[in-house]
Motif scaffolding. Structure first.
Motif, PDB file in Angstrom:
ATOM      1  N   THR A 216     -16.168  23.372  72.377  1.00 41.83           N
ATOM      2  CA  THR A 216     -17.585  23.491  72.706  1.00 41.83           C
ATOM      3  C   THR A 216     -17.792  24.378  73.925  1.00 41.83           C
ATOM      4  OG1 THR A 216     -18.025  21.289  71.802  1.00 41.83           O
ATOM      5  CG2 THR A 216     -19.668  22.206  73.307  1.00 41.83           C
ATOM      6  N   ILE A 217     -16.958  24.181  74.942  1.00 41.98           N
ATOM      7  CA  ILE A 217     -17.062  24.988  76.164  1.00 41.98           C
ATOM      8  C   ILE A 217     -16.842  26.458  75.841  1.00 41.98           C
ATOM      9  CG2 ILE A 217     -15.945  25.497  78.374  1.00 41.98           C
ATOM     10  CD1 ILE A 217     -17.663  23.016  78.481  1.00 41.98           C
ATOM     11  N   ARG A 218     -15.851  26.746  75.034  1.00 42.55           N
ATOM     12  CA  ARG A 218     -15.554  28.143  74.700  1.00 42.55           C
ATOM     13  C   ARG A 218     -16.633  28.742  73.805  1.00 42.55           C
ATOM     14  NH1 ARG A 218     -10.757  29.865  76.448  1.00 42.55           N
ATOM     15  NH2 ARG A 218      -9.006  28.442  76.739  1.00 42.55           N
ATOM     16  N   THR A 219     -17.292  27.898  73.015  1.00 41.61           N
ATOM     17  CA  THR A 219     -18.395  28.396  72.208  1.00 41.61           C
ATOM     18  C   THR A 219     -19.548  28.856  73.096  1.00 41.61           C
ATOM     19  OG1 THR A 219     -17.836  26.985  70.318  1.00 41.61           O
ATOM     20  CG2 THR A 219     -20.091  27.785  70.440  1.00 41.61           C
ATOM     21  N   LEU A 220     -19.835  28.085  74.137  1.00 44.27           N
ATOM     22  CA  LEU A 220     -20.912  28.440  75.054  1.00 44.27           C
ATOM     23  C   LEU A 220     -20.573  29.678  75.870  1.00 44.27           C
ATOM     24  CD1 LEU A 220     -21.944  24.929  76.445  1.00 44.27           C
ATOM     25  CD2 LEU A 220     -22.975  26.239  74.598  1.00 44.27           C
ATOM     26  N   ASN A 221     -19.321  29.816  76.260  1.00 42.64           N
ATOM     27  CA  ASN A 221     -18.919  30.938  77.101  1.00 42.64           C
ATOM     28  C   ASN A 221     -17.515  31.389  76.686  1.00 42.64           C
ATOM     29  OD1 ASN A 221     -18.149  32.727  79.116  1.00 42.64           O
ATOM     30  ND2 ASN A 221     -18.987  31.521  80.789  1.00 42.64           N
ATOM     31  N   PRO A 222     -17.419  32.357  75.788  1.00 47.68           N
ATOM     32  CA  PRO A 222     -16.116  32.769  75.254  1.00 47.68           C
ATOM     33  C   PRO A 222     -15.281  33.603  76.213  1.00 47.68           C
ATOM     34  CG  PRO A 222     -17.836  34.149  74.325  1.00 47.68           C
ATOM     35  CD  PRO A 222     -18.531  33.094  75.132  1.00 47.68           C
ATOM     36  N   THR A 223     -15.788  33.890  77.413  1.00 50.81           N
ATOM     37  CA  THR A 223     -15.041  34.728  78.352  1.00 50.81           C
ATOM     38  C   THR A 223     -14.304  33.906  79.403  1.00 50.81           C
ATOM     39  OG1 THR A 223     -16.848  34.972  79.963  1.00 50.81           O
ATOM     40  CG2 THR A 223     -16.847  36.466  78.080  1.00 50.81           C
ATOM     41  N   LEU A 224     -14.313  32.595  79.260  1.00 51.35           N
ATOM     42  CA  LEU A 224     -13.773  31.715  80.295  1.00 51.35           C
ATOM     43  C   LEU A 224     -12.244  31.704  80.333  1.00 51.35           C
ATOM     44  CD1 LEU A 224     -16.035  28.590  79.785  1.00 51.35           C
ATOM     45  CD2 LEU A 224     -15.949  29.972  81.865  1.00 51.35           C
ATOM     46  N   THR A 251     -13.179  40.329  84.029  1.00 54.68           N
ATOM     47  CA  THR A 251     -14.294  39.800  83.258  1.00 54.68           C
ATOM     48  C   THR A 251     -13.874  38.712  82.289  1.00 54.68           C
ATOM     49  OG1 THR A 251     -14.067  41.431  81.495  1.00 54.68           O
ATOM     50  CG2 THR A 251     -15.468  42.017  83.362  1.00 54.68           C
ATOM     51  N   GLY A 252     -12.609  38.716  81.874  1.00 57.30           N
ATOM     52  CA  GLY A 252     -12.146  37.705  80.936  1.00 57.30           C
ATOM     53  C   GLY A 252     -12.472  38.009  79.491  1.00 57.30           C
ATOM     54  N   PRO A 330     -34.421  37.620  74.887  1.00 57.95           N
ATOM     55  CA  PRO A 330     -33.861  36.330  75.298  1.00 57.95           C
ATOM     56  C   PRO A 330     -33.663  36.239  76.816  1.00 57.95           C
ATOM     57  CG  PRO A 330     -32.585  37.307  73.516  1.00 57.95           C
ATOM     58  CD  PRO A 330     -33.510  38.359  74.012  1.00 57.95           C
ATOM     59  N   GLU A 331     -33.517  35.013  77.281  1.00 63.82           N
ATOM     60  CA  GLU A 331     -33.162  34.769  78.683  1.00 63.82           C
ATOM     61  C   GLU A 331     -31.645  34.890  78.809  1.00 63.82           C
ATOM     62  OE1 GLU A 331     -33.226  31.126  81.985  1.00 63.82           O
ATOM     63  OE2 GLU A 331     -34.221  30.887  80.037  1.00 63.82           O
ATOM     64  N   ILE A 332     -31.184  35.881  79.560  1.00 65.71           N
ATOM     65  CA  ILE A 332     -29.750  36.149  79.704  1.00 65.71           C
ATOM     66  C   ILE A 332     -29.238  35.533  81.003  1.00 65.71           C
ATOM     67  CG2 ILE A 332     -27.957  37.918  79.773  1.00 65.71           C
ATOM     68  CD1 ILE A 332     -29.467  37.833  77.140  1.00 65.71           C
ATOM     69  N   LEU A 333     -28.142  34.770  80.904  1.00 63.38           N
ATOM     70  CA  LEU A 333     -27.533  34.175  82.085  1.00 63.38           C
ATOM     71  C   LEU A 333     -26.336  34.984  82.577  1.00 63.38           C
ATOM     72  CD1 LEU A 333     -27.616  30.413  81.029  1.00 63.38           C
ATOM     73  CD2 LEU A 333     -29.211  31.627  82.518  1.00 63.38           C
ATOM     74  N   ARG A 334     -25.482  35.404  81.662  1.00 63.65           N
ATOM     75  CA  ARG A 334     -24.326  36.225  82.031  1.00 63.65           C
ATOM     76  C   ARG A 334     -24.162  37.352  81.025  1.00 63.65           C
ATOM     77  NH1 ARG A 334     -20.419  34.459  85.837  1.00 63.65           N
ATOM     78  NH2 ARG A 334     -19.536  36.501  85.531  1.00 63.65           N
ATOM     79  N   THR A 335     -23.689  38.498  81.512  1.00 61.07           N
ATOM     80  CA  THR A 335     -23.392  39.658  80.687  1.00 61.07           C
ATOM     81  C   THR A 335     -22.028  40.189  81.097  1.00 61.07           C
ATOM     82  OG1 THR A 335     -25.748  40.209  80.752  1.00 61.07           O
ATOM     83  CG2 THR A 335     -24.256  41.876  79.877  1.00 61.07           C
ATOM     84  N   LYS A 336     -21.168  40.425  80.135  1.00 59.90           N
ATOM     85  CA  LYS A 336     -19.844  40.964  80.434  1.00 59.90           C
ATOM     86  C   LYS A 336     -19.469  41.966  79.347  1.00 59.90           C
ATOM     87  CE  LYS A 336     -18.000  36.840  82.766  1.00 59.90           C
ATOM     88  NZ  LYS A 336     -16.824  35.938  82.885  1.00 59.90           N
ATOM     89  N   GLY A 337     -18.514  42.814  79.649  1.00 57.88           N
ATOM     90  CA  GLY A 337     -18.040  43.704  78.612  1.00 57.88           C
ATOM     91  C   GLY A 337     -17.184  44.843  79.103  1.00 57.88           C
ATOM     92  N   ASP A 371     -10.434  46.920  73.442  1.00 59.04           N
ATOM     93  CA  ASP A 371     -11.477  47.578  72.672  1.00 59.04           C
ATOM     94  C   ASP A 371     -12.838  47.309  73.303  1.00 59.04           C
ATOM     95  OD1 ASP A 371      -9.565  48.430  70.871  1.00 59.04           O
ATOM     96  OD2 ASP A 371      -9.799  46.660  69.594  1.00 59.04           O
ATOM     97  N   GLY A 372     -13.757  48.265  73.110  1.00 59.86           N
ATOM     98  CA  GLY A 372     -15.076  48.105  73.679  1.00 59.86           C
ATOM     99  C   GLY A 372     -15.820  46.922  73.077  1.00 59.86           C
ATOM    100  N   LYS A 373     -16.577  46.198  73.915  1.00 57.69           N
ATOM    101  CA  LYS A 373     -17.352  45.053  73.455  1.00 57.69           C
ATOM    102  C   LYS A 373     -18.341  44.644  74.525  1.00 57.69           C
ATOM    103  CE  LYS A 373     -13.608  42.685  72.827  1.00 57.69           C
ATOM    104  NZ  LYS A 373     -12.562  43.533  73.415  1.00 57.69           N
ATOM    105  N   LEU A 374     -19.434  44.048  74.114  1.00 60.68           N
ATOM    106  CA  LEU A 374     -20.407  43.455  75.021  1.00 60.68           C
ATOM    107  C   LEU A 374     -20.548  41.980  74.687  1.00 60.68           C
ATOM    108  CD1 LEU A 374     -23.335  46.075  75.036  1.00 60.68           C
ATOM    109  CD2 LEU A 374     -21.450  45.870  76.668  1.00 60.68           C
ATOM    110  N   VAL A 375     -20.695  41.154  75.712  1.00 60.62           N
ATOM    111  CA  VAL A 375     -20.913  39.725  75.530  1.00 60.62           C
ATOM    112  C   VAL A 375     -22.183  39.338  76.276  1.00 60.62           C
ATOM    113  CG1 VAL A 375     -20.024  37.398  75.909  1.00 60.62           C
ATOM    114  CG2 VAL A 375     -18.452  39.236  75.284  1.00 60.62           C
ATOM    115  N   PHE A 376     -23.118  38.719  75.570  1.00 55.34           N
ATOM    116  CA  PHE A 376     -24.345  38.215  76.170  1.00 55.34           C
ATOM    117  C   PHE A 376     -24.372  36.696  76.020  1.00 55.34           C
ATOM    118  CE2 PHE A 376     -25.387  42.547  74.832  1.00 55.34           C
ATOM    119  CZ  PHE A 376     -25.971  43.064  75.982  1.00 55.34           C
ATOM    120  N   ILE A 377     -24.653  35.992  77.116  1.00 55.90           N
ATOM    121  CA  ILE A 377     -24.733  34.534  77.112  1.00 55.90           C
ATOM    122  C   ILE A 377     -26.108  34.142  77.642  1.00 55.90           C
ATOM    123  CG2 ILE A 377     -23.712  32.383  77.954  1.00 55.90           C
ATOM    124  CD1 ILE A 377     -21.133  33.975  78.497  1.00 55.90           C
TER     125      ILE A 377
END
Length: 395
Positions: A216-224, A251-252, A330-337, A371-377
């Motif tokens: 569940t934790i990793r589902t909410l934030n897969p960069t942890l 960034t993880g 959407p309301e964005i809390l964290r952005t990584k990539g 590889d290039g990627k963006l993560v929005f949480i």
């Protein structure tokens, strides 16, 4: 010394005045960790370990008014040994600046600004390896992280990352707590904003429960980065110098793909009501996560990516191809990539709430970039965001 006796505290005769001569801009900056976690998760236990154990590090611990319980106050406070440290930015003072026998420092963060933390570090005999700032158990860490990261007067200090301590027994219930009008609760925000999670009290849950919690934790934030702990104990060297806000490897994003069971598809979930996910777990959170794979971009596409991020994060709107801004985003809390360009350059993306930074990766660190990627949480992140990004950038 008996276990229930407080550690001996050493009173400093004075706090040396900090000034320009105390700064050395050639030396590495001291990392600051923001420590968050819901009430009862184990933050105070971790701080107690830092302040009493012979771990070999010189750590300055800024406690939230010396902890959440009277037990912590009984261990660390001693009226006859309190000192006063002025905060030049607010003209206020902070009491109880203490030097402990194991080389650590302890102070209260009540009314304590960044300038005062820097002064404490500059005044520490022999220097400091690490600064830990405790946040309250019900704090939304997003605005606090943003304040530290955006502050240009950090001097010898550097925001290193956000550690969240999680109570493995109760976190699923805490994540499911309802808020009015679909608000994201504090526990969800703490997980979403974290760079490192300590899944604490693992000795008190069964393996199948721990597996549910971690999934569940990793589902909410897969960069942890996730660590399992008992009584918040783990090698402290694994908790700092993670460089989540300053390093292409921090960034993880790449590391998470080998750790999360959801790495074979985009992380797009809608948790507005309880339902069964494909792993059989019930989910309650209103936080959603989207991972967008990126091919190497042209310089034009990179410019469009920056424009998309600016409009999304600053205005909470989606940009359109015609140059206008469309409906609310959407309301964005964290952005990584990671973003790679066709000209061979690479950039790391790090964002907190409405603040983001695109930083070019030095040639010496390019091998760390995948590889290039963006993560929005955030809240409401999903297919629409991905579709609008792909269309706007021209992928």
């Amino acid at each position: 010394m008996a276990d229930d006796e407080p550690p001996q505290l050493l009173e400093l005769d004075s706090v040396p005045e900090a000034g320009p001569s105390t700064k050395n801009y050639d030396r590495p900056k001291v990392p600051i960790t923001l420590l968050t976690g819901y009430l009862g998760a184990g933050k105070s236990t971790l701080l107690q370990y830092i302040l009493t154990a012979e771990h070999g590090y010189k750590i300055a611990v800024c406690m939230n008014d010396f902890g959440d319980t009277t037990d912590i106050e009984g261990v660390y406070r001693h009226p006859s040994k309190s000192l006063t440290l002025s905060d030049p930015t607010t003209q206020t003072t902070s009491s109880s600046f203490l030097s402990l026998p194991n080389g650590c420092l302890c102070c209260s963060v009540k009314d304590l600004g960044i300038a005062a933390i820097e002064e404490m570090v500059a005044s520490a005999p022999g220097g400091v390896d690490w600064v830990v700032v405790e946040l309250t158990g019900v704090a939304d860490p997003g605005p606090i992280v943003r304040t530290f990261w955006a502050n240009e007067e950090m001097g010898d200090l550097m925001l290193d990352g956000v550690i969240c301590v999680v109570d493995s027994r109760n976190v699923l219930t805490q994540l499911a707590e309802e808020r009015e009008a679909g608000e994201i609760n504090e526990c969800q925000k703490q997980v979403a904003c974290a760079d490192v999670i300590l899944l604490n009290k693992v000795d008190l849950v069964k393996p199948e429960q721990l597996s549910k919690v971690e999934s569940t934790i990793r589902t909410l934030n897969p960069t942890l980065r996730v660590h399992h702990t008992t009584q918040s104990r783990m090698p402290l060297g694994d908790l700092f110098n993670i460089r989540a806000f300053s390093d292409s490897a921090g960034t993880g994003v790449r590391e998470s793909q080998s750790q999360t069971p959801h790495n074979n598809h985009d992380h797009q979930y809608d948790h507005d009501h309880e339902h069964e996910h494909d792993d059989g777990l019930p989910h309650h959170s209103k936080i959603t996560t989207t991972l967008i794979p990126l091919p190497p971009l042209t310089s034009f596409q990179f410019a469009k990516t920056k424009e998309f991020l600016e409009t999304l994060l600053w205005d909470r709107k989606y940009p359109s191809a015609e140059g206008s801004k469309t409906n609310s985003a959407p309301e964005i809390l964290r952005t990584k990539g990671y973003i790679t360009l066709q000209d061979g350059t690479s950039h790391v993306l790090q964002g907190v709430v409405d603040l983001f930074e695109l930083k070019e990766v030095p040639k010496s660190e390019k091998e760390k970039v995948g590889d290039g990627k963006l993560v929005f949480i955030g809240r409401g992140v999903g297919e629409e965001l991905k579709a609008r990004f792909v269309e706007f950038v021209g992928l």
